[in-house]
Design a protein around this motif. Sequence first.
Motif, PDB file in Angstrom:
ATOM      1  N   ALA A  55       0.823  -1.205   0.000  1.00 41.67           N
ATOM      2  CA  ALA A  55       0.000   0.000   0.000  1.00 41.67           C
ATOM      3  C   ALA A  55       0.860   1.260   0.000  1.00 41.67           C
ATOM      4  N   GLU A  56       1.965   1.239   0.748  1.00 37.81           N
ATOM      5  CA  GLU A  56       2.843   2.407   0.778  1.00 37.81           C
ATOM      6  C   GLU A  56       3.512   2.650  -0.578  1.00 37.81           C
ATOM      7  N   LEU A  57       3.641   1.601  -1.357  1.00 36.94           N
ATOM      8  CA  LEU A  57       4.168   1.757  -2.711  1.00 36.94           C
ATOM      9  C   LEU A  57       3.100   2.255  -3.678  1.00 36.94           C
ATOM     10  N   GLY A  58       1.854   2.265  -3.233  1.00 34.77           N
ATOM     11  CA  GLY A  58       0.757   2.737  -4.063  1.00 34.77           C
ATOM     12  C   GLY A  58       0.007   1.642  -4.792  1.00 34.77           C
ATOM     13  N   PHE A  59       0.266   0.374  -4.416  1.00 38.03           N
ATOM     14  CA  PHE A  59      -0.326  -0.745  -5.147  1.00 38.03           C
ATOM     15  C   PHE A  59      -1.294  -1.531  -4.263  1.00 38.03           C
ATOM     16  N   ALA A  60      -2.182  -2.245  -4.925  1.00 39.45           N
ATOM     17  CA  ALA A  60      -3.198  -3.044  -4.235  1.00 39.45           C
ATOM     18  C   ALA A  60      -2.835  -4.523  -4.320  1.00 39.45           C
ATOM     19  N   PRO A  61      -3.318  -5.329  -3.381  1.00 40.87           N
ATOM     20  CA  PRO A  61      -3.039  -6.771  -3.441  1.00 40.87           C
ATOM     21  C   PRO A  61      -3.632  -7.400  -4.703  1.00 40.87           C
ATOM     22  N   THR A  62      -2.975  -8.458  -5.172  1.00 34.25           N
ATOM     23  CA  THR A  62      -3.454  -9.203  -6.329  1.00 34.25           C
ATOM     24  C   THR A  62      -3.749 -10.637  -5.896  1.00 34.25           C
ATOM     25  N   ASN A  63      -3.976 -11.500  -6.863  1.00 28.88           N
ATOM     26  CA  ASN A  63      -4.206 -12.914  -6.564  1.00 28.88           C
ATOM     27  C   ASN A  63      -2.913 -13.725  -6.666  1.00 28.88           C
ATOM     28  N   LEU A  64      -1.754 -13.059  -6.574  1.00 27.36           N
ATOM     29  CA  LEU A  64      -0.479 -13.738  -6.786  1.00 27.36           C
ATOM     30  C   LEU A  64      -0.321 -14.944  -5.871  1.00 27.36           C
ATOM     31  N   ARG A  65      -0.613 -14.773  -4.603  1.00 26.82           N
ATOM     32  CA  ARG A  65      -0.410 -15.883  -3.656  1.00 26.82           C
ATOM     33  C   ARG A  65      -1.463 -16.967  -3.840  1.00 26.82           C
ATOM     34  N   GLU A  66      -2.639 -16.594  -4.293  1.00 27.27           N
ATOM     35  CA  GLU A  66      -3.665 -17.607  -4.583  1.00 27.27           C
ATOM     36  C   GLU A  66      -3.238 -18.496  -5.742  1.00 27.27           C
ATOM     37  N   LEU A  67      -2.415 -17.974  -6.638  1.00 22.79           N
ATOM     38  CA  LEU A  67      -1.940 -18.748  -7.779  1.00 22.79           C
ATOM     39  C   LEU A  67      -0.908 -19.786  -7.364  1.00 22.79           C
ATOM     40  N   LYS A  68      -0.427 -19.658  -6.113  1.00 23.49           N
ATOM     41  CA  LYS A  68       0.539 -20.617  -5.553  1.00 23.49           C
ATOM     42  C   LYS A  68       1.836 -20.665  -6.361  1.00 23.49           C
ATOM     43  N   LEU A  69       2.223 -19.530  -6.913  1.00 21.04           N
ATOM     44  CA  LEU A  69       3.523 -19.428  -7.556  1.00 21.04           C
ATOM     45  C   LEU A  69       4.582 -19.294  -6.468  1.00 21.04           C
ATOM     46  N   PRO A  70       5.538 -20.226  -6.392  1.00 19.88           N
ATOM     47  CA  PRO A  70       6.597 -20.100  -5.378  1.00 19.88           C
ATOM     48  C   PRO A  70       7.358 -18.791  -5.560  1.00 19.88           C
ATOM     49  N   LEU A  71       7.590 -18.078  -4.456  1.00 20.88           N
ATOM     50  CA  LEU A  71       8.157 -16.733  -4.519  1.00 20.88           C
ATOM     51  C   LEU A  71       9.581 -16.704  -3.981  1.00 20.88           C
ATOM     52  N   GLY A  72      10.305 -15.657  -4.371  1.00 22.66           N
ATOM     53  CA  GLY A  72      11.659 -15.441  -3.870  1.00 22.66           C
ATOM     54  C   GLY A  72      12.632 -16.485  -4.375  1.00 22.66           C
ATOM     55  N   ALA A  73      13.885 -16.351  -3.941  1.00 19.56           N
ATOM     56  CA  ALA A  73      14.912 -17.303  -4.360  1.00 19.56           C
ATOM     57  C   ALA A  73      14.610 -18.707  -3.850  1.00 19.56           C
ATOM     58  N   SER A  74      13.990 -18.812  -2.691  1.00 15.84           N
ATOM     59  CA  SER A  74      13.627 -20.132  -2.174  1.00 15.84           C
ATOM     60  C   SER A  74      12.572 -20.780  -3.060  1.00 15.84           C
ATOM     61  N   GLY A  75      11.620 -19.980  -3.541  1.00 16.26           N
ATOM     62  CA  GLY A  75      10.612 -20.502  -4.460  1.00 16.26           C
ATOM     63  C   GLY A  75      11.220 -20.921  -5.782  1.00 16.26           C
TER      64      GLY A  75
END
Length: 497
Positions: free
Chosen positions: A211-231
């Motif tokens: 929110a501080e960046l000016g953006f709204a949440p998306t469905n990214l985590r619902e898509l279950k795409l592994p995130l970050g270098a660990s993902g």
Amino acid sequence: MTCETSFCCESPRARRLPLGLVWLRRDLRLHDHAALSAALRACDRVALAFVFDRDILDALLQRGLQADRRVEFILAAVEEIDAILRERGAALIVRHASAREAIPALAAALGAQAVFCGRDDEPQARERDAAVERALQRDGRALHTVKEHTIFERDEVLTAQGKPYSVFTPYRTAWLARYAAQPQHPWEGELSAGRLASLPAALRHALPTLAELGFAPTNLRELKLPLGASGARELVGDFLRRIDDYDQARDFPARKGPSYLSVHLRFGTVSVRELAAMAWARQQAGSEGARVWLSELVWRDFYFQILFHHPQVVHGAFKPVYDRIQWRNDPAQFAAWCEGRTGYPLVDAAMRQIKQTGYMHNRLRMVVASFLTKDLGIDWRWGERYFADHLNDFDLAANNGGWQWAASSGCDAQPYFRIFNPVAQSEKFDARGDFIRRYLPELAQLSSKDIHAPWKAPTALLQAAGVRLGENYPAPIVRHDLARAETLERYSVMKAQ
């Protein structure tokens, strides 16, 4: 002075610097990190920073992209890096500002003698980096750039005449020969706590929220795409178990054939050097799937060097003659393409996939691009911009290269009469209609025969399947055979001018 080949302090006799600032960009990881490795070789201590560049993010907001999965993806990667650094008694410096101002200011506040970062050959990035370098030099500091997100870049793979390649196949042959002679080994060092600079309290800010960046949440985590270098590591491990079948599975969107690593490659949460070494080893062991997938990594390098040597492709055709095409550019048909309402199920399912997930299967990228440019006669730049706004893995070089390939205006030996038949593509690569049913549930009850071209099905079968053409699913907005003939005429007239 910028060092762009090998870092100038690699010599054992070179004077080490007290402190270097590593500027993370499209390399959001801590392992096999070229800029970090260069900084550790040259400096006693290092600090790491990432800038949510307002020159980029504000432009997204101005285009109405407040819900952008890429910003969320980046934030997750940044959070993971910060957590690792905090475990080692340091932290990642994160700013939401213009990078061309923030990086010189951070270097001054830290007392860093040099800034290290991976090269980026996009025209706007090169202009930004030149501005950063000038600001650093005015303050007696240096900018050192290193090769990061490619295996071979710029002038590393040239023809026998010393010129850049403009056709992929001979480039790939030369690329593979150079890799065989000069494999790119990942950096094996470890970032220890003792090499991390302690940060002044004034620089230890909390990470910004979405929110501080000016953006709204998306469905990214619902898509279950592994995130970050660990993902990314998780996905690499999964793909390594499937890579031998890649050549057979990659073209079928309903199958688990691709690596799904494209967004991780785009933002550098995975190392392209590690991936190339992995694929090369499997290829040497006889894996045809690994050979084909390695070729995909070569395509990345190819398009990056095209962008470097021919930056005019950002706005115009690689082959200038194709800028004379008289496009139809029907706004209503373009809207139908964007919204998945063309009446061609495979095209519509693909366009719904990108809208719902930010991902599109590579085969389908070719199908929808051909449909837009060759069936609808719409300028490839319209489609390129749409993909730029919606693809999680958007990369200017590859996106531009792919669209110009589809429009036959790019660096490709194929002539303009390469036109994909969307029904034939559907029947061949989604024969049972499984992918179509996933994204077009209104067609789910159609048979595997009828689902590819519903307008050809008998009325009784459509009624039984609950399909009402023109109501709950559109009739085709164009006839492929007529559109193909019109496209051939359009290109023929242009070539004759």
